[in-house]
Structures are given as C-alpha cells and as structure tokens.
Design an enzyme around this catalytic site. Structure first.
Site, mmCIF file in Angstrom:
data_model
loop_
_atom_site.group_PDB
_atom_site.id
_atom_site.type_symbol
_atom_site.label_atom_id
_atom_site.label_comp_id
_atom_site.label_asym_id
_atom_site.label_seq_id
_atom_site.Cartn_x
_atom_site.Cartn_y
_atom_site.Cartn_z
ATOM 1 C CE LYS A 210 4.326 -4.025 -2.324
ATOM 2 N NZ LYS A 210 3.544 -4.609 -3.416
ATOM 3 C CB CYS B 251 3.173 -1.300 -9.923
ATOM 4 S SG CYS B 251 1.406 -1.471 -10.163
ATOM 5 C CG ASP C 141 1.392 -1.963 -3.083
ATOM 6 O OD1 ASP C 141 2.151 -1.242 -3.743
ATOM 7 O OD2 ASP C 141 1.111 -3.133 -3.414
HETATM 8 N N1 SAM Z 1 -0.512 -4.768 -1.897
HETATM 9 C C1 SAM Z 1 -1.023 -5.769 -2.807
HETATM 10 C C2 SAM Z 1 -0.005 -6.881 -2.925
HETATM 11 O O1 SAM Z 1 1.175 -6.660 -2.669
HETATM 12 O O2 SAM Z 1 -0.413 -8.017 -3.251
HETATM 13 C C3 SAM Z 1 -1.380 -5.177 -4.139
HETATM 14 C C4 SAM Z 1 -2.319 -4.005 -4.007
HETATM 15 S S1 SAM Z 1 -2.887 -3.298 -5.502
HETATM 16 C C5 SAM Z 1 -1.515 -2.448 -6.054
HETATM 17 C C6 SAM Z 1 -3.930 -2.036 -4.904
HETATM 18 C C7 SAM Z 1 -5.165 -2.483 -4.122
HETATM 19 O O3 SAM Z 1 -5.911 -1.316 -3.736
HETATM 20 C C8 SAM Z 1 -6.105 -3.343 -4.917
HETATM 21 O O4 SAM Z 1 -6.341 -4.554 -4.241
HETATM 22 C C9 SAM Z 1 -7.388 -2.529 -4.990
HETATM 23 O O5 SAM Z 1 -8.555 -3.318 -4.927
HETATM 24 C C10 SAM Z 1 -7.277 -1.618 -3.794
HETATM 25 N N2 SAM Z 1 -8.071 -0.364 -3.931
HETATM 26 C C11 SAM Z 1 -8.748 0.072 -5.008
HETATM 27 N N3 SAM Z 1 -9.371 1.230 -4.720
HETATM 28 C C12 SAM Z 1 -9.083 1.522 -3.448
HETATM 29 C C13 SAM Z 1 -9.464 2.587 -2.568
HETATM 30 N N4 SAM Z 1 -10.242 3.583 -2.971
HETATM 31 N N5 SAM Z 1 -9.002 2.548 -1.298
HETATM 32 C C14 SAM Z 1 -8.193 1.559 -0.891
HETATM 33 N N6 SAM Z 1 -7.807 0.531 -1.682
HETATM 34 C C15 SAM Z 1 -8.247 0.520 -2.935
#
Ligand code: SAM
Length: 459
Positions: A121, A236, A183
């Site tokens: 993103k 997702c 996301d």
């Molecule tokens: N937006 C990314 C993309 O399009 O490539 C994918 C993101 S993935 C769905 C969600 C992300 O949130 C992961 O990288 C994860 O490490 C992070 N995440 C995990 N726990 C979290 C938290 N408590 N607060 C914020 N981000 C977190």
C-alpha cells in the site's frame, strides 16, 4: 482445501457470499498473479513481459495495475529488482479508488500508512500523491521494517519517511495527518487461496482477538487525524467482526462519518451495508478477480489541528562538505542533512515535517540516502542509485540479461572495456545499482542483503 466449517457458517448471510461458489473457487487450483507498475520507472516493463509471452491485462480499479497470464520468475527479472513494479494482490489496489474519490491528490497531503510492511500500500500511495506530499510508512514489528525500507528505497521516492513505532507512539502528533490508512493485522482468511497453511492457524477465537486489536490500533491512532481528515480501514479477513462490525464501532464511538464510494458494477465488488448503515466494500474471490479483501472509508468531523511547538533537531551538512556530495546528485529543492557519517537529501518543502517526525518517532529511513562520508569522499549509497536524484553525468553501463543477473547475485563481472570509475549498472535502461570499475576488476556494490541467493532459475 478444507475450509473451516465455523468460518463458512459465520459467513452465511453476508452480502455476496455464496458458499458453493466460494468453496469451489478455493478448490479450483486457480491463482491470480498481478503487478503494479512504478510510474516513475515503468517504460520498459510491459514490453519486457510481452517478450516473454506473458500477457498483461489492466486491472480496472487502478491505473497501473495488471493481471499477468502466468507467474514468471520475478527473482530472475532485473526490472523487479530495479523497482519498476511491485507484485501485489489485485483487490488491495482498490485503495486507489478511495484516495481518488475522497481527497484532492494534487494538493500537498500528509499521509500515514500505519501498518505498512512489506510496502504494497505504501508504494501505491507514494505513486498517487504529489511530490510535495509526505508519506509516513510505519511498521511496528522490528523484523518487518527492513523489508519495508528496502521496498521504499527500490521505489526511488524522496518524500517518504519509514518509521518503526507502535500506534501509541504517535500521540504527540495530534491532528497531524490528512489521511490515515490502517491496513490492519487480521485473521487472514482472505488469503487462504494463496497460503493453505494459514487455514490451520485460523480460529474463531483468533477472529475475536484480531477485532479487539484492530479497535486498539484505531483508537490509538485516530487522535492524529486532522479535522476533516480521511481514515481508510482495510483487512484481508472475511469475518464480519473484523469488517462491518469495526466500521460500525468506528462511527458509533468517534465523530466519523462513512464515505460511500462509486463502484462500477462490472468490477463485481460487493457494497456491504452494515447494521448502522455504513458502506464497506467486499472482494469475494468467486466474484471479483482477486483475493478476499474488505475496505471502508470515513471522514473525521471534529478533530484537532496540529500545532508545532518543538525546536528543530536536524543537523544540516556543513558548507565545506558540500563539494563532496554535489557531483553525485541533482540537489535542487533538497536540504542536505548529516546523521553521523551519512548524508541524506530531504525535500526542501518537507524539511519542517521531517524534522517534527525525527523528534517524535523512530526514523528508519527518510528522503534519499546519498551516501556515507569516509576519508574525505562520499561513498554513494544504493538508495541514491535507485532514486531519480542521481546526477545525470554519472556514466551508465548497460548489461545484458546474464550479466545483470550476475550483478544482482553479487558475482564477479568481467570488465569488457569499460572506462574506470563509479558507474551505474543498468538493464533495459533501468538502474540496478553501483559498481566501481578499476583497471583490473569491477567492484560490485550491489547490497549484500539484497542479492539473489539462487544461482539458477530452477534450483
Ligand atoms: N499494508 C501492508 C501492505 O500492503 O503490504 C500489509 C500490512 S499487514 C495486513 C498488517 C501489518 O500490521 C503487518 O505488517 C503487521 O506486522 C502489522 N502489525 C501487527 N500488529 C500490529 C499492531 N499492534 N499495531 C500496528 N501494526 C501491527
């Protein structure tokens, strides 16, 4: 593929869900491969796929996205390493519609991509915003922030700051951002088709835990959205608790109003109307061509407006050192900043913003890293090679495919009559990185941690 029966049960009644077709598509062994071009480096990509008999068909909801007729080896495509395109799931590219329909993209904006690794993103957002806009690309997990940084460096942009912070750490930036994209980390059912192993990790309990975590993340970050700003929320996951229920929780807990979007019926994206009357957008793999995805957008009605009270924390490069740098890069509209021995170029219009972020957040990368000062010289950095800031006067060496792959493997490259000095290794007119040509050998400066580890395409 054995989908959890409790998942199938929980999806009954959701707009667009058809159990038989949903199960069939998961068992059909079909997969969708898609890429999104980097508009700053896109010239040769489609032709190059055409030469390999890979058909590229436009993805209708995004300008630079294409479905590929087959999955080629991206590892052995130098254009992939040059940052000319990003391999991204097609449904996720719907983000572009929200931005185009809800904000003035030609204006200078401050955008936060809060959960950004690996950077799908963020690279997309960077391509959509104006050069005067700022993108803060954040990832809380330390081990995942490096891949995010590498992808942003490859993209070659200078208006991005990569941070490694928890959502709570942004609390000093009340009312700062025009747009926040969350996301969110989720239970991941939308990606079962790609990752069958994820099915065994799915549970109803995890859906509940994820929805609680999503609420915590949103509650922590919302104060940093400015009055009138836009929040984009996506997952997702197919589960209502992580999608529609979060949309309703947002509009009943905060002064947010839902932003409905115009969606072409041919795209087969389902408009899901929630209990509170909010509209979210669902991608079902048996309908739209892509993986499972949910997105909803909101406008903040009664937020803060940021006031900067902090003193500057930056150290500009001293005038005496300027000649060491100026022959390497086009420095118009840039401020040169020194951090230890590293020299960064920050966009002049974003100097104050970068400065504020430096004071409150853990910056992993910012602007363009030009290089490192050593022994009264600048050793140019890979990031400079990947950016459009690299000086036009630098000599380029055009490599054929085998040499380009050898370069990216960090193998030795023969000097076939190149003049000595620092040069940019290129393939198909796209820069791969630095090499220093000496009289008896070529020093390959491709970053070790990025090198292709496989020696052959099939091993
Ligand atoms: N937006 C990314 C993309 O399009 O490539 C994918 C993101 S993935 C769905 C969600 C992300 O949130 C992961 O990288 C994860 O490490 C992070 N995440 C995990 N726990 C979290 C938290 N408590 N607060 C914020 N981000 C977190």
């Amino acid at each position: 593929m054995q989908l959890p029966s409790s998942l199938l049960q929980s999806l009954q009644g959701l707009a667009g869900f058809d159990e038989q077709r949903f199960v069939n598509i998961h068992n059909s062994n079909t997969s969708v491969t898609s890429i999104r071009l980097n508009p700053a480096k896109s010239e040769t990509v489609l032709r190059s796929f055409g030469e390999r008999n890979v058909d590229c068909t436009p993805i209708p909801w995004t300008r630079n996205g294409y479905y590929l007729s087959e999955r080629p080896s991206f590892t052995f495509d130098p254009l992939f390493h040059a940052g000319c395109y990003y391999v991204q799931e097609a449904s996720s590219m719907f983000l572009e519609q929200v931005l185009k329909q809800s904000v003035a993209l030609d204006q200078p904006l401050k955008i936060l991509d809060l959960c950004a690794a690996p950077g799908g993103k963020s690279t997309h957002l960077q391509s959509l915003i104006s050069p005067d806009s700022l993108l803060v690309s954040n990832e809380v997990i330390r081990q995942r922030v490096n891949i995010l940084k590498d992808n942003m460096v490859k993209w070659g942009s200078s208006n991005v700051v990569v941070t490694n912070n928890d959502p709570k750490d942004f609390s000093k930036l009340k009312g700062y951002f025009d747009v926040i994209v969350v996301d969110a980390p989720c239970s991941g059912s939308g990606l079962f088709r790609r990752d069958e192993a994820a099915i065994s990790e799915w549970s109803e309990n995890n859906v509940v835990l994820c929805s609680q975590r999503q609420q915590r993340i949103l509650a922590d970050i919302l104060p940093t959205l400015k009055d009138g700003g836009v929040l984009v929320y996506s997952t997702c996951s197919y589960s209502r608790q992580e999608d529609e229920d979060i949309a309703d929780w947002l509009t009943t807990t905060f002064p947010l109003s839902n932003i409905p979007l115009n969606v072409n019926a041919d795209w087969k994206i389902i408009e899901a109307v929630t209990t509170s009357g909010n509209k979210g957008y669902r991608f079902w793999p048996h309908l739209a061509k892509g993986e499972g995805f949910f997105l909803a957008a909101f406008k903040l009605n009664d937020g803060d407006t940021y006031k900067n009270k902090s003193k500057s924390a930056v150290k500009p490069l001293t005038k005496q050192l300027l000649p060491l740098v100026s022959s390497w890069a086009a420095l118009a509209n840039s401020e040169l900043i020194q951090v230890n021995d590293k020299v960064y170029a920050w966009p002049s219009v974003l100097l104050d913003d970068f400065d504020v972020l430096l004071q409150h957040l853990k910056l992993i990368y910012s602007g363009t890293l030009l290089g490192e000062l050593a022994h009264k010289k600048l050793i140019p950095d890979h990031a400079l090679a990947m950016s459009k800031k690299v000086a036009e006067s630098i000599v380029c060496a055009d490599l054929g495919l085998p040499e380009a792959i050898a370069y990216l493997q960090k193998n030795t490259i023969e000097n076939t009559g190149l003049s000595t000095g620092w040069q940019l290794a290129r393939y198909n007119k796209q820069v791969l990185g630095w090499m220093n040509v000496l009289s008896n050998r070529i020093n390959n400066y491709y970053p070790k941690e990025l090198r292709i580890l496989k020696q052959k395409i099939n091993n």
